[in-house]
Design an enzyme around this catalytic site. Sequence first.
Site, PDB file in Angstrom:
ATOM      1  N   GLU A  86       4.638 -43.472 -19.676  1.00 13.64           N
ATOM      2  CA  GLU A  86       5.788 -44.369 -19.657  1.00 13.64           C
ATOM      3  C   GLU A  86       7.029 -43.744 -20.274  1.00 13.64           C
ATOM      4  OE1 GLU A  86       3.054 -48.246 -20.704  1.00 13.64           O
ATOM      5  OE2 GLU A  86       4.815 -47.799 -21.893  1.00 13.64           O
ATOM      6  N   CYS A 112      13.649 -43.382 -24.215  1.00  9.68           N
ATOM      7  CA  CYS A 112      12.446 -43.192 -25.023  1.00  9.68           C
ATOM      8  C   CYS A 112      11.415 -42.501 -24.138  1.00  9.68           C
ATOM      9  CB  CYS A 112      11.964 -44.584 -25.448  1.00  9.68           C
ATOM     10  SG  CYS A 112      10.385 -44.565 -26.263  1.00  9.68           S
ATOM     11  N   CYS A 119      -3.369 -40.684 -26.906  1.00  4.13           N
ATOM     12  CA  CYS A 119      -3.013 -40.198 -28.241  1.00  4.13           C
ATOM     13  C   CYS A 119      -4.275 -40.071 -29.071  1.00  4.13           C
ATOM     14  CB  CYS A 119      -2.054 -41.200 -28.898  1.00  4.13           C
ATOM     15  SG  CYS A 119      -1.410 -40.617 -30.476  1.00  4.13           S
ATOM     16  N   CYS A 126      -1.875 -50.024 -31.923  1.00  8.25           N
ATOM     17  CA  CYS A 126      -1.156 -49.408 -30.808  1.00  8.25           C
ATOM     18  C   CYS A 126      -1.998 -49.375 -29.544  1.00  8.25           C
ATOM     19  CB  CYS A 126      -0.744 -47.990 -31.195  1.00  8.25           C
ATOM     20  SG  CYS A 126       0.013 -47.070 -29.837  1.00  8.25           S
ATOM     21  N   GLU A 170       1.681 -38.513 -29.745  1.00 13.92           N
ATOM     22  CA  GLU A 170       2.230 -38.058 -31.021  1.00 13.92           C
ATOM     23  C   GLU A 170       2.918 -36.702 -30.773  1.00 13.92           C
ATOM     24  OE1 GLU A 170       2.813 -38.851 -34.288  1.00 13.92           O
ATOM     25  OE2 GLU A 170       3.506 -36.772 -34.347  1.00 13.92           O
ATOM     26  N   CYS A 343       5.010 -49.045 -26.834  1.00 10.28           N
ATOM     27  CA  CYS A 343       4.416 -48.023 -25.986  1.00 10.28           C
ATOM     28  C   CYS A 343       3.027 -48.410 -25.511  1.00 10.28           C
ATOM     29  CB  CYS A 343       4.377 -46.688 -26.713  1.00 10.28           C
ATOM     30  SG  CYS A 343       3.366 -46.708 -28.196  1.00 10.28           S
TER      31      CYS A 343
HETATM   32  N1  SAH Z   1       3.340 -41.373 -32.089  1.00  8.72           N
HETATM   33  C1  SAH Z   1       4.639 -41.497 -32.629  1.00  8.72           C
HETATM   34  C2  SAH Z   1       5.680 -41.885 -31.619  1.00  8.72           C
HETATM   35  C3  SAH Z   1       5.254 -42.829 -30.583  1.00  8.72           C
HETATM   36  S1  SAH Z   1       4.692 -44.426 -31.142  1.00  8.72           S
HETATM   37  C4  SAH Z   1       4.649 -42.474 -33.797  1.00  8.72           C
HETATM   38  O1  SAH Z   1       3.653 -43.134 -34.007  1.00  8.72           O
HETATM   39  O2  SAH Z   1       5.658 -42.510 -34.485  1.00  8.72           O
HETATM   40  C5  SAH Z   1       6.188 -45.277 -30.878  1.00  8.72           C
HETATM   41  C6  SAH Z   1       6.448 -46.487 -31.724  1.00  8.72           C
HETATM   42  O3  SAH Z   1       5.822 -47.614 -31.144  1.00  8.72           O
HETATM   43  C7  SAH Z   1       5.964 -46.381 -33.159  1.00  8.72           C
HETATM   44  O4  SAH Z   1       7.005 -46.652 -34.066  1.00  8.72           O
HETATM   45  C8  SAH Z   1       4.910 -47.458 -33.213  1.00  8.72           C
HETATM   46  O5  SAH Z   1       4.855 -48.004 -34.455  1.00  8.72           O
HETATM   47  C9  SAH Z   1       5.387 -48.456 -32.174  1.00  8.72           C
HETATM   48  N2  SAH Z   1       4.357 -49.370 -31.726  1.00  8.72           N
HETATM   49  C10 SAH Z   1       3.115 -49.082 -31.318  1.00  8.72           C
HETATM   50  N3  SAH Z   1       2.439 -50.214 -31.032  1.00  8.72           N
HETATM   51  C11 SAH Z   1       3.279 -51.238 -31.278  1.00  8.72           C
HETATM   52  C12 SAH Z   1       3.164 -52.663 -31.163  1.00  8.72           C
HETATM   53  N4  SAH Z   1       2.058 -53.238 -30.738  1.00  8.72           N
HETATM   54  N5  SAH Z   1       4.245 -53.400 -31.502  1.00  8.72           N
HETATM   55  C13 SAH Z   1       5.386 -52.811 -31.906  1.00  8.72           C
HETATM   56  N6  SAH Z   1       5.554 -51.487 -32.030  1.00  8.72           N
HETATM   57  C14 SAH Z   1       4.503 -50.705 -31.719  1.00  8.72           C
HETATM   58 FE1  SF4 Z   2      -0.298 -42.463 -31.315  1.00  4.45          FE
HETATM   59 FE2  SF4 Z   2       2.083 -43.329 -32.241  1.00  4.45          FE
HETATM   60 FE3  SF4 Z   2       0.389 -45.011 -30.977  1.00  4.45          FE
HETATM   61 FE4  SF4 Z   2      -0.208 -44.111 -33.401  1.00  4.45          FE
HETATM   62  S1  SF4 Z   2       1.563 -45.404 -32.854  1.00  4.45           S
HETATM   63  S2  SF4 Z   2      -1.634 -44.210 -31.662  1.00  4.45           S
HETATM   64  S3  SF4 Z   2       0.568 -42.053 -33.321  1.00  4.45           S
HETATM   65  S4  SF4 Z   2       1.393 -43.250 -30.085  1.00  4.45           S
END
Ligand code: SAH
Ligand code: SF4
Length: 355
Positions: A86, A112, A119, A126, A170, A343
């Site tokens: 995405e 983004c 991951c 997540c 990541e 994401c």
């Molecule tokens: N892996 C990296 C970058 C991608 S994650 C990281 O973790 O920083 C991108 C963002 O999406 C992160 O800030 C994460 O906290 C957020 N994210 C993931 N799942 C989420 C959810 N269910 N609700 C809101 N934000 C979420």
């Molecule tokens: Fe990976 Fe970022 Fe999702 Fe954590 S929040 S599982 S590091 S994509």
Amino acid sequence: MDSIYDYTLEELKLKLKPSFRAKQVYNWIYKKYVSSYDDMKNIPNELKDNLKNNYAIDILKIVKKEKSSDGSIKYLFELNDNHTIEAVLLLMKKKKINDDGTIERSEKYTVCISTQVGCKIGCTFCLTAKGGFVRNLSVGEIVNQIVQIKKDNDISENKSLNIVYMGMGEPLDNYKNFVHSVKVFSEKDGLYISKRRITVSTSGISSKIEKLGEEDLGIQLAISLHAVDDGLRSELIPMNKAYNIKSIIDAVKKFPVDTRKKVMFEYLVIKNKNDDIASAKKLLQLLDGIKAKVNLIYFNPYPGTSYQRPQSSDMIKFQDYLTGKGLLCTIRESKGLDISAACGQLKEKETNGDS
Ligand code: SAH
Ligand code: SF4
């Protein structure tokens, strides 16, 4: 096969004879967004054949688009091995037109992008983590997300935009390709996106944050902190057992920050987990001595999760506490909320076939 989006201009010059052809090809792909070598009018047929045989150009296919009421658009791309990733075009500011028809301000975009299929980090909140890790994206697959989105929205070649590495995966776990993609993005003869406009978000691989700091690329850093004590952080981000909060803070303190910029700390707020003022106090202490800003993010629930979205009143109290102490703190606007902006959520819908 490698792709044409894998290379900096210097690298492409070494591959193509005569080398000035590299700049012409760069112009076609990054300024005209062509996705077929046949459309490159000033390139001789012989070179076109060489390019077709050696460098893939058609590497991402848009398979789904969702437009949000705020103008943001979420893309689902299919890769050549049929996996999907995405990216989201976020409309940060709308175009403003004066009464006389002149443009007072043009749109401001942030894109983004993803760096991996799946991951490895396994954060419990997540959706991307749920499918496990499949593979790293190549440099070209990272770069082409921006090209496709610019093309699909007719965003002109010289319109600058911001890039955030906050999609699936990541970035620092795909370190080499991520760093290389930054170099391709900032090429003057290519997309020419200033490094100050590029932000990498990491779940906190401290050793890689240090390495990135030593490279002094000039990009912005965002840390997904989400918790102020190691117990909760390890529940949310299992990797915290290897790279705990202190190791992250130490790495950030060594990171070179542009004088006009700050390190962003992302704090995903989950109801009754980390939304209390005691956490805000601890956060303030942790960030002492760092040029920091905090971005509070509403947890975005999805079917099957036990975590809940926090109340806005608690978000505001949390924010007020920090700003009252002089720490810059924003609440992430729920941009694209109706298109499931966190994401992994669009991909998940696609896989379940319930969209
Ligand atoms: N892996 C990296 C970058 C991608 S994650 C990281 O973790 O920083 C991108 C963002 O999406 C992160 O800030 C994460 O906290 C957020 N994210 C993931 N799942 C989420 C959810 N269910 N609700 C809101 N934000 C979420
Ligand atoms: Fe990976 Fe970022 Fe999702 Fe954590 S929040 S599982 S590091 S994509």
